[in-house]
Design a protein around this motif. Structure first.
Motif, PDB file in Angstrom:
ATOM      1  N   ASP A  76       0.834  -1.203   0.000  1.00  0.00           N
ATOM      2  CA  ASP A  76       0.000   0.000   0.000  1.00  0.00           C
ATOM      3  C   ASP A  76       0.871   1.256   0.000  1.00  0.00           C
ATOM      4  N   MET A  77       0.795   2.036  -1.063  1.00  0.00           N
ATOM      5  CA  MET A  77       1.436   3.360  -1.112  1.00  0.00           C
ATOM      6  C   MET A  77       0.375   4.430  -1.378  1.00  0.00           C
ATOM      7  N   SER A  78      -0.817   4.247  -0.816  1.00  0.00           N
ATOM      8  CA  SER A  78      -1.948   5.088  -1.212  1.00  0.00           C
ATOM      9  C   SER A  78      -2.118   6.355  -0.382  1.00  0.00           C
ATOM     10  N   THR A 134       4.569   2.740  11.712  1.00  0.00           N
ATOM     11  CA  THR A 134       4.552   2.362  13.141  1.00  0.00           C
ATOM     12  C   THR A 134       5.773   2.899  13.865  1.00  0.00           C
ATOM     13  N   GLU A 135       6.930   2.831  13.227  1.00  0.00           N
ATOM     14  CA  GLU A 135       8.168   3.311  13.850  1.00  0.00           C
ATOM     15  C   GLU A 135       8.069   4.801  14.183  1.00  0.00           C
ATOM     16  N   GLN A 136       7.406   5.559  13.329  1.00  0.00           N
ATOM     17  CA  GLN A 136       7.202   6.987  13.614  1.00  0.00           C
ATOM     18  C   GLN A 136       6.245   7.189  14.778  1.00  0.00           C
ATOM     19  N   LEU A 137       5.165   6.426  14.798  1.00  0.00           N
ATOM     20  CA  LEU A 137       4.193   6.556  15.883  1.00  0.00           C
ATOM     21  C   LEU A 137       4.817   6.211  17.233  1.00  0.00           C
ATOM     22  N   ASP A 138       5.749   5.265  17.220  1.00  0.00           N
ATOM     23  CA  ASP A 138       6.404   4.855  18.463  1.00  0.00           C
ATOM     24  C   ASP A 138       7.214   5.993  19.083  1.00  0.00           C
ATOM     25  N   THR A 196       5.813   6.897   3.118  1.00  0.00           N
ATOM     26  CA  THR A 196       6.084   6.843   4.553  1.00  0.00           C
ATOM     27  C   THR A 196       5.610   5.578   5.264  1.00  0.00           C
ATOM     28  N   PHE A 197       4.471   5.036   4.862  1.00  0.00           N
ATOM     29  CA  PHE A 197       3.843   3.984   5.666  1.00  0.00           C
ATOM     30  C   PHE A 197       4.497   2.607   5.533  1.00  0.00           C
TER      31      PHE A 197
END
Length: 427
Positions: A34-36, A42-46, A398-399
Motif C-alpha cells: 500500500d502506497m496510497s 509504526t516506527e514513527q508513531l512509536d 512513509t507507511f
C-alpha cells in the motif's frame, strides 16, 4: 538510455513482450502492498509513546492557570498549548485557537459555518446563487472533497515550483465576487512538495478580492516536516504579510500535530486575525464546552517548546528520509532518460508527485493494483477526480517498511513502462 518515443514499432513490440513477462511474474507473487495515503509508519508513531506517561499524578492535570484539564471549560485552548502551536505557526498565542485532533475537521467546520451563517456578518453562502473556490492543481484531494460536498464550484489553478499561478489568482479573485476562497498547502505542498516563494506569499497577502468574505485557506500542514537538517525550504509567514498589506482578515492559517505526534489524537489549531477568531468563537460557544485539554496538556509536557518539536521531527526525518531516497533512486535508475515520466524531489512533507505520459495515469494505477500495489487513485489530486491530462500520480513513501517500499516502487516502475509502451503503440 533510449527514449521510448524514439524507438521503432518493432523495438516497442519487443519491449512490450519483455515487460508483460515481468508483469506476469510480479502478479504471480501475490503481493499486498500500500502506497496510497501519507500515513506515518509504526516506527514513527512509536516516537511519541512517551506522551502517554507525562500525566502521572493529579498535580500534573492542571494547566498553568489552575484549571483542572479533566473538567469542562477553556473553549479556545489552554495557554501553554496556544504558546506551543503559536511557535509552530510562527504567530503570537493571542492569534491561536486550539481544536481537537484534526485540522481537516476545522476546515470542514469553517466551510459549513460559512454556508449556513456567513463570514463576519456577510451573506450566508447557501443564500447565494453561486459559490466558487480556487484549487491549485495538482493538490490535496481531501480539500477538494470538502468543497465538492457543499456543492461549491471548483476552479483549477496551475501550480509551479513558486506556488499557484498568481496572475490567474489575482485576476479571478478581483473580478468575481462569487469566489469565496482558495485552498493552499504552502509548504512542501501535497503532492509535489513545493514551497511558495516569498513573492507568492506577498502577492497572496496583497490580494484585492471582489468578495468581502473571501478567505485564503492556508493549510500549513508540513511546517516542521523537513527531510534534511541543512537543506530546508523557507516559507514567509502569511499573517504578518497580510497585516503589512492592510489585509489582516483575509487568511485562515491551519496547522496540527497529526504527523508530529499521533494522527488519531493530535491537536489542531487555527491562526488568524482577532476579528476572524472572534467570529470563530461565536459558533464554538454553541458547538462545544471545550476540546480535549488533557491531550493539549500531554503535548505541551512532552514537547515543551519549539526546540523540542524540532528535535522530535529530526527523529521522524531519520526514519522517512531513507524511504524518500529509496523511491527517488529507483525512479531515476529505472525511468531516468526514458521520456515516460517526471517526478518531484521534495525536501520535506509526505509525498512525491509523479507525472506520466498523458493518458497513462489511470492505466498505471490499475496495473499496480492488479499486481498487488495500491496507489492513490489517478485523478485524486484534481477537483472532481478529473485530471485533464490523466498523468498525475501521488506516491506516498512513509507507511510501508523499507522492504515493502522497495518491492512496491519496483512494481510501480514496471507498470509505468508497460502503460507507456501500450500508449505509444496505440498512437
Amino acid at each position: 538510455m533510449e527514449k521510448y518515443s524514439e524507438m521503432s514499432r518493432e523495438q516497442l513490440l519487443t519491449l512490450k513482450k519483455e515487460l508483460e513477462h515481468q508483469y506476469a511474474d510480479i502478479k504471480a507473487q501475490g503481493l499486498n502492498l500500500d502506497m496510497s495515503r501519507g500515513k506515518p509508519g509504526t516506527e514513527q508513531l512509536d516516537l511519541s509513546m512517551g506522551m502517554m506517561q507525562v500525566l502521572a499524578n493529579r498535580e500534573e492535570l492542571k494547566c498553568e492557570t489552575g484549571v483542572d484539564c479533566r473538567n469542562y471549560g477553556v473553549i479556545d485552548g489552554i495557554p501553554e498549548a496556544k504558546r506551543l502551536l503559536g511557535q509552530i505557526s510562527e504567530v503570537d498565542p493571542e492569534h491561536i485557537i486550539i481544536y481537537g485532533n484534526s485540522s481537516l475537521n476545522v476546515m470542514f467546520d469553517s466551510i459549513a459555518r460559512s454556508m449556513t451563517h456567513g463570514v463576519m456578518g456577510n451573506t450566508p453562502w447557501c443564500k447565494l446563487d453561486k459559490v466558487k473556490f480556487l484549487c491549485p492543481v495538482p493538490g490535496y484531494d481531501r480539500h477538494f472533497k470538502i468543497t465538492e460536498f457543499f456543492g461549491i464550484e471548483m476552479i483549477n489553478v496551475p501550480m509551479s515550483p513558486e506556488g499557484p499561478d498568481m496572475d490567474m489568482v489575482e485576476k479571478l479573485v478581483s473580478e468575481d465576487d462569487s469566489i469565496k476562497g482558495i485552498w493552499c498547502v504552502p509548504k512542501y505542498s501535497n503532492p509535489q512538495g513545493y514551497t511558495y516563494s516569498a513573492r507568492t506569499v506577498q502577492r497572496f497577502a496583497n490580494l484585492k478580492p471582489a468578495a468581502p468574505d473571501f478567505r485564503i485557506y492556508w493549510d500549513n500542514a508540513y511546517s516542521v516536516h523537513h527531510l534534511y537538517d541543512e537543506d530546508q525550504d523557507f516559507l514567509l509567514e502569511i499573517l504578518t504579510e497580510c497585516a503589512k498589506a492592510g489585509n489582516p482578515d483575509i487568511v485562515y492559517k491551519f496547522t496540527s500535530t497529526s504527523k508530529i505526534s499521533f494522527p488519531g489524537s493530535g491537536i489542531a489549531a487555527v491562526a488568524a486575525s482577532k476579528a476572524n477568531l472572534d467570529d470563530f468563537r461565536k459558533y464554538m460557544q454553541i458547538q462545544t464546552i471545550g476540546h480535549d485539554k488533557l491531550n493539549q496538556l500531554r503535548h505541551v509536557k512532552f514537547f515543551k517548546n519549539l526546540e523540542g518539536i524540532h528535535a522530535h521531527m529530526r527523529k521522524h526525518a531519520d526514519i522517512i528520509r531513507p524511504k524518500f531516497e529509496l523511491v527517488l533512486n529507483i525512479l531515476e535508475r529505472e525511468l531516468g532518460g526514458l521520456g515516460i515520466g517526471e517526478w518531484t524531489n521534495p525536501k520535506g512533507g509526505y509525498f512525491i508527485s509523479f507525472d506520466s505520459m498523458e493518458g497513462c495515469a489511470k492505466n498505471i494505477v490499475t496495473k499496480a493494483k492488479e499486481a498487488g500495489v495500491v496507489m492513490t487513485g489517478a485523478g485524486a489530486t484534481y477537483p472532481y477526480g478529473k485530471d485533464p491530462k490523466d498523468s498525475n500520480i501521488r506516491i506516498a513513501p512513509t507507511f510501508p517498511s523499507m522492504e515493502e517500499l522497495e518491492k512496491a516502487a519496483n512494481v510501480f516502475v514496471v507498470c509505468v513502462k508497460l502503460a507507456s509502451v501500450e500508449k505509444l503503440l496505440a498512437e
